[in-house]
Design a protein around this motif. Structure first.
Motif, mmCIF file in Angstrom:
data_model
loop_
_atom_site.group_PDB
_atom_site.id
_atom_site.type_symbol
_atom_site.label_atom_id
_atom_site.label_comp_id
_atom_site.label_asym_id
_atom_site.label_seq_id
_atom_site.Cartn_x
_atom_site.Cartn_y
_atom_site.Cartn_z
ATOM 1 N N HIS A 18 -12.115 -8.160 -12.018
ATOM 2 C CA HIS A 18 -12.040 -7.706 -10.633
ATOM 3 C C HIS A 18 -11.076 -8.544 -9.801
ATOM 4 N N GLU A 19 -10.921 -9.815 -10.131
ATOM 5 C CA GLU A 19 -9.991 -10.665 -9.387
ATOM 6 C C GLU A 19 -8.553 -10.187 -9.571
ATOM 7 N N GLU A 20 -8.186 -9.813 -10.788
ATOM 8 C CA GLU A 20 -6.824 -9.337 -11.049
ATOM 9 C C GLU A 20 -6.597 -7.985 -10.377
ATOM 10 N N VAL A 21 -7.645 -7.142 -10.379
ATOM 11 C CA VAL A 21 -7.543 -5.863 -9.671
ATOM 12 C C VAL A 21 -7.316 -6.097 -8.184
ATOM 13 N N LEU A 22 -8.025 -7.087 -7.633
ATOM 14 C CA LEU A 22 -7.889 -7.395 -6.213
ATOM 15 C C LEU A 22 -6.486 -7.892 -5.876
ATOM 16 N N ARG A 23 -5.916 -8.739 -6.760
ATOM 17 C CA ARG A 23 -4.558 -9.239 -6.512
ATOM 18 C C ARG A 23 -3.541 -8.099 -6.559
ATOM 19 N N SER A 24 -3.719 -7.187 -7.485
ATOM 20 C CA SER A 24 -2.798 -6.044 -7.583
ATOM 21 C C SER A 24 -2.905 -5.149 -6.350
ATOM 22 N N CYS A 25 -4.133 -4.959 -5.865
ATOM 23 C CA CYS A 25 -4.315 -4.147 -4.651
ATOM 24 C C CYS A 25 -3.636 -4.806 -3.447
ATOM 25 N N ASN A 26 -3.741 -6.113 -3.333
ATOM 26 C CA ASN A 26 -3.103 -6.815 -2.230
ATOM 27 C C ASN A 26 -1.581 -6.690 -2.301
ATOM 28 N N ALA A 27 -1.090 -6.770 -3.544
ATOM 29 C CA ALA A 27 0.368 -6.629 -3.706
ATOM 30 C C ALA A 27 0.813 -5.228 -3.317
ATOM 31 N N ALA A 28 0.030 -4.219 -3.683
ATOM 32 C CA ALA A 28 0.388 -2.845 -3.337
ATOM 33 C C ALA A 28 0.274 -2.614 -1.836
ATOM 34 N N LEU A 29 -0.754 -3.187 -1.200
ATOM 35 C CA LEU A 29 -0.938 -2.996 0.238
ATOM 36 C C LEU A 29 0.093 -3.776 1.048
ATOM 37 N N ALA A 30 0.673 -4.816 0.442
ATOM 38 C CA ALA A 30 1.734 -5.543 1.153
ATOM 39 C C ALA A 30 2.959 -4.657 1.344
ATOM 40 N N LYS A 31 3.200 -3.726 0.415
ATOM 41 C CA LYS A 31 4.318 -2.802 0.523
ATOM 42 C C LYS A 31 3.950 -1.579 1.369
ATOM 43 N N SER A 32 2.675 -1.150 1.275
ATOM 44 C CA SER A 32 2.242 0.035 2.017
ATOM 45 C C SER A 32 0.821 -0.197 2.511
ATOM 46 N N LYS A 33 0.670 -0.609 3.788
ATOM 47 C CA LYS A 33 -0.640 -0.980 4.319
ATOM 48 C C LYS A 33 -1.593 0.207 4.431
ATOM 49 N N SER A 34 -1.056 1.404 4.547
ATOM 50 C CA SER A 34 -1.891 2.585 4.751
ATOM 51 C C SER A 34 -2.146 3.362 3.475
ATOM 52 N N ASP A 35 -2.000 2.726 2.313
ATOM 53 C CA ASP A 35 -2.225 3.413 1.044
ATOM 54 C C ASP A 35 -3.737 3.569 0.834
ATOM 55 N N PRO A 36 -4.311 4.768 0.989
ATOM 56 C CA PRO A 36 -5.771 4.943 0.883
ATOM 57 C C PRO A 36 -6.287 4.661 -0.521
ATOM 58 N N HIS A 37 -5.472 4.971 -1.544
ATOM 59 C CA HIS A 37 -5.919 4.742 -2.918
ATOM 60 C C HIS A 37 -6.088 3.249 -3.173
ATOM 61 N N ALA A 38 -5.119 2.448 -2.753
ATOM 62 C CA ALA A 38 -5.206 1.001 -2.946
ATOM 63 C C ALA A 38 -6.343 0.410 -2.109
ATOM 64 N N GLN A 39 -6.530 0.911 -0.895
ATOM 65 C CA GLN A 39 -7.622 0.416 -0.060
ATOM 66 C C GLN A 39 -8.988 0.705 -0.692
ATOM 67 N N HIS A 40 -9.110 1.889 -1.251
ATOM 68 C CA HIS A 40 -10.373 2.261 -1.895
ATOM 69 C C HIS A 40 -10.666 1.342 -3.079
ATOM 70 N N ILE A 41 -9.654 1.108 -3.931
ATOM 71 C CA ILE A 41 -9.864 0.260 -5.103
ATOM 72 C C ILE A 41 -10.142 -1.179 -4.682
ATOM 73 N N LYS A 42 -9.503 -1.644 -3.620
ATOM 74 C CA LYS A 42 -9.745 -3.004 -3.138
ATOM 75 C C LYS A 42 -11.185 -3.138 -2.639
ATOM 76 N N ALA A 43 -11.687 -2.128 -1.934
ATOM 77 C CA ALA A 43 -13.069 -2.172 -1.439
ATOM 78 C C ALA A 43 -14.059 -2.244 -2.601
ATOM 79 N N VAL A 44 -13.799 -1.461 -3.658
ATOM 80 C CA VAL A 44 -14.684 -1.491 -4.824
ATOM 81 C C VAL A 44 -14.636 -2.855 -5.494
ATOM 82 N N ALA A 45 -13.446 -3.431 -5.622
ATOM 83 C CA ALA A 45 -13.314 -4.746 -6.240
ATOM 84 C C ALA A 45 -14.069 -5.810 -5.444
ATOM 85 N N LEU A 46 -13.994 -5.732 -4.143
ATOM 86 C CA LEU A 46 -14.716 -6.697 -3.314
ATOM 87 C C LEU A 46 -16.226 -6.527 -3.443
#
Length: 648
Positions: A18-46
């Motif tokens: 889950h930590e690696e998933v969280l880092r990947s989500c942060n990297a994706a959200l750094a490029k696109s803050k409004s990406d709902p798919h990345a936000q959803h996966i980040k919430a699940v990882a947390l």
């Protein structure tokens, strides 16, 4: 793009990474803050990492779009942060799938809405689309809900009575069944089930040694409580060796353990040590907090020891602040417990008249405070002054009657408060007042949906003894209401028949046939065996036998004309009494009024002649007498010239 790289990463990552998933989500959200798919996966990882506050921040950043897309995850994060009301609102908008219903059951359980919890688990159990091992979880959680229903005071909503063979296979189910028995007061059954749960937990192959030790601790703490309630002090001390308070991860369980261990070790000789031990464990928060019935007991113990160390001002301040933020009046136990300790602090350890004086003074400022009223009543009853206890309670009830608030009316006709009044009336034999109070309470609750069945039963039975036609009609209505709720309730059927038989027998002929015959009810009772075993006859039978004996005696000692002869004890007869002689009929008259009286002497004969009818009247004696004037002393000159005689 970010979503494609994230998806490829998730395909290669393991489910625990889950930590690696969280880092990947942060990297994706750094490029696109409004990406709902990345936000959803980040919430699940947390959520997987138990970082619930961080998860809620992600939902706040994602806005309504993310909350609607991941409603179940959002509700779960709110639940874990103990924001139960908001979690319930979110779940009401989520599609009612199995996951949502499971989560709603957890939220309602933590909110202490145990009736709804039991309903949800029953619905899930009837739905056959369960997943692997879900049946076992449903069974465990359903037993837990029933246990809490019993503690909460809703025994009619319980769905389990005794554990089945399947229930006895898992230590979690056995433990929850033990908790239900303990809540019912069946401590022997609870102790046996706890031993069974401990044995199953120790022999379980699904648990690691660390998990096994963590699961055994709450069982041991519950065993300690049961042994304390049964008075088995030696066995309770042996259980202490199995409990290490610091190793208990849940603060709520740790606080209960510390409370019970302190009581077993008998540190009451030094109240300051007792105070230190009870305050050793910090209060739990969020979903780890105590349930209301547990918190009331622990809080009562803490305030009691505060009184022992004379922290009167502190108790007054803390309880007054809590009472000011609570509804007034209230029938809730924890609120009234605050009032009791507030009153005890004002009394400063004084009892009797002095303590009552301080409490009555506080009651003048809060006349509708149920806790204060009950404290004053307790002191009056302890002193043997039942009348003043009744007067005090009636004064507070009158204040509630005069109010138009629905909350005041609900407290006025609270079954617990009403039972106190009825008990006091019984002590003084006030049957009419009992009937009147129960009738008014039944009238009030008939218009409410959550009517207490126990109150209806008491009111209906009380009105049944009235000769008033209106009371009998009302009693019949109450019994009919009870019968409509439970068609197998023989008490309700018999009461309805008894109330309506004097009014309209034709109306209840069908119900009479459904009642068991008296012969069937007593068919298996051997009266001779009961009497030989030492069971005395009933009071009515004894009275009938005594009357029969008395009647036989009267008949045997009666005259021929039917008049009974009065029997005189020998101790009341004179010493020279002779039954053959006829007693003097004038023996009850004074001596001078008897016909045989002859006065002696000249003066006596003169008085007798004057009293004789037709004798000579002495006219001088008939003249009215005048007051005698005081005469002045004669001779020797004026009294002014006389010298007073001195003392010789």
């Amino acid at each position: 793009m970010a979503p494609q790289s994230l998806s490829s990463l998730l395909q290669r990552a393991s489910i625990d990474d889950h930590e690696e998933v969280l880092r990947s989500c942060n990297a994706a959200l750094a490029k696109s803050k409004s990406d709902p798919h990345a936000q959803h996966i980040k919430a699940v990882a947390l959520l997987k990492l138990d970082r619930y506050e961080d998860c809620l921040r992600v939902f706040e950043e994602g806005g309504d779009t993310l909350k609607k897309r991941a409603g179940l995850e959002y509700a779960y994060a709110l639940y874990k942060c103990s924001r139960l009301r908001e979690a319930t609102e979110v779940l009401s908008r989520v599609a009612s799938d199995r996951g949502a219903r499971h989560l709603e059951a957890q939220v309602t359980y933590r909110s202490e809405k145990f009736r709804r919890t039991a309903e949800l688990y029953e619905e899930l159990a009837k739905d056959h689309s369960s997943i692997h091992n879900e049946d076992n979880d449903l069974r465990i959680n359903a037993w837990a809900a029933d246990s809490q229903l019993q503690w909460k005071g809703y025994p009619e909503s319980i769905r389990h009575n005794r554990p089945t063979r399947d229930d006895l296979e898992a230590f979690e189910t056995v433990y929850n069944a033990a908790c239900l028995s303990i809540a019912k007061g069946e401590f022997g059954q609870g102790e046996m089930l706890l031993k069974r749960a401990k044995e199953l937990c120790r022999t379980s192959e699904d648990l690691t040694p660390e998990d096994r030790a963590a699961e055994l601790l709450p069982i041991a703490v519950q065993q300690l409580y049961v042994l304390i309630r049964q008075g088995k002090s030696e066995e309770a001390e042996s259980i202490l060796e199995e409990i290490s308070v610091n190793e208990i991860s849940e603060l709520s369980t740790r606080k209960i353990a510390q409370n019970n261990i302190t009581l077993v070790r008998n540190t009451t000789a030094n109240p300051f040590l007792l105070y230190k031990d009870l305050h050793a464990t910090p209060d739990s928060t969020n979903n780890d907090r105590l349930f209301n019935f547990q918190d009331n007991i622990v809080l009562g113990n803490v305030h009691s020891v505060d009184l022992l160390v004379q922290k009167y001002d502190g108790i007054i301040r803390s309880t007054s602040k809590a009472l000011s933020q609570s509804p007034y009046p209230s029938a809730e136990p924890h609120i009234n417990l605050l009032s009791v300790h507030n009153a005890a602090a004002h009394a400063q350890g004084q009892t009797g008249t002095k303590g009552l004086k301080a409490i009555l003074s506080a009651l003048e400022n809060r006349p509708k405070d149920v806790g204060l009223v009950l404290t004053a009543i307790q002191l009056y009853v302890t002193a043997g002054n039942t009348t003043s206890a009744i007067t005090t309670l009636e004064r507070s009830l009158r204040a509630l009657d005069e109010s138009n608030s629905e909350l005041d009316k609900e407290v006025r006709f609270n079954p617990g408060l009403l039972s106190v009044l009825v008990s006091l009336y019984k002590l003084e034999g006030r049957k009419l007042q009992i009937r009147s109070e129960l009738s008014k309470a039944a009238t009030y609750w008939q218009e409410r949906s959550k009517a207490p069945a126990s109150l209806f039963r008491a009111a209906a039975a009380s009105l049944l003894h009235s000769s008033d036609r209106a009371d009998l009609t009302k009693s019949g209505d109450l019994f009919k209401t009870l019968y409509q709720k439970d068609a197998s309730d023989r008490f309700a059927i018999a009461g309805y028949v008894a109330s309506q038989a004097p009014l309209d027998y034709a109306k209840i002929e069908a119900q009479v046939d459904s009642l068991p015959a008296v012969g069937d009810l007593i068919a298996d009772i051997d009266v001779s065996a009961l009497e030989s075993a030492g069971i005395s006859p009933s009071s009515s039978a004894t009275a009938a036998a005594a009357a029969a004996i008395a009647g036989a005696r009267k008949r045997s000692s009666a005259h021929k004309d039917g008049r009974a002869t009065k029997r005189i004890r020998k101790s009341r007869l004179p010493k020279d009494y002779d039954s053959s002689k006829k007693p003097d009929p004038e023996r009850w008259l004074p001596l001078r009024d008897r016909s045989t009286y002859r006065p002696k002497g000249r003066k006596s004969k003169q008085r007798a002649a004057e009293r004789t009818q037709g004798g000579v009247v002495n006219e001088k004696a008939e003249e009215p007498s005048a007051p005698v004037q005081q005469q002045k002393p004669q001779g020797g000159g004026s009294s002014k010239n006389k010298k007073k005689k001195g003392k010789r």
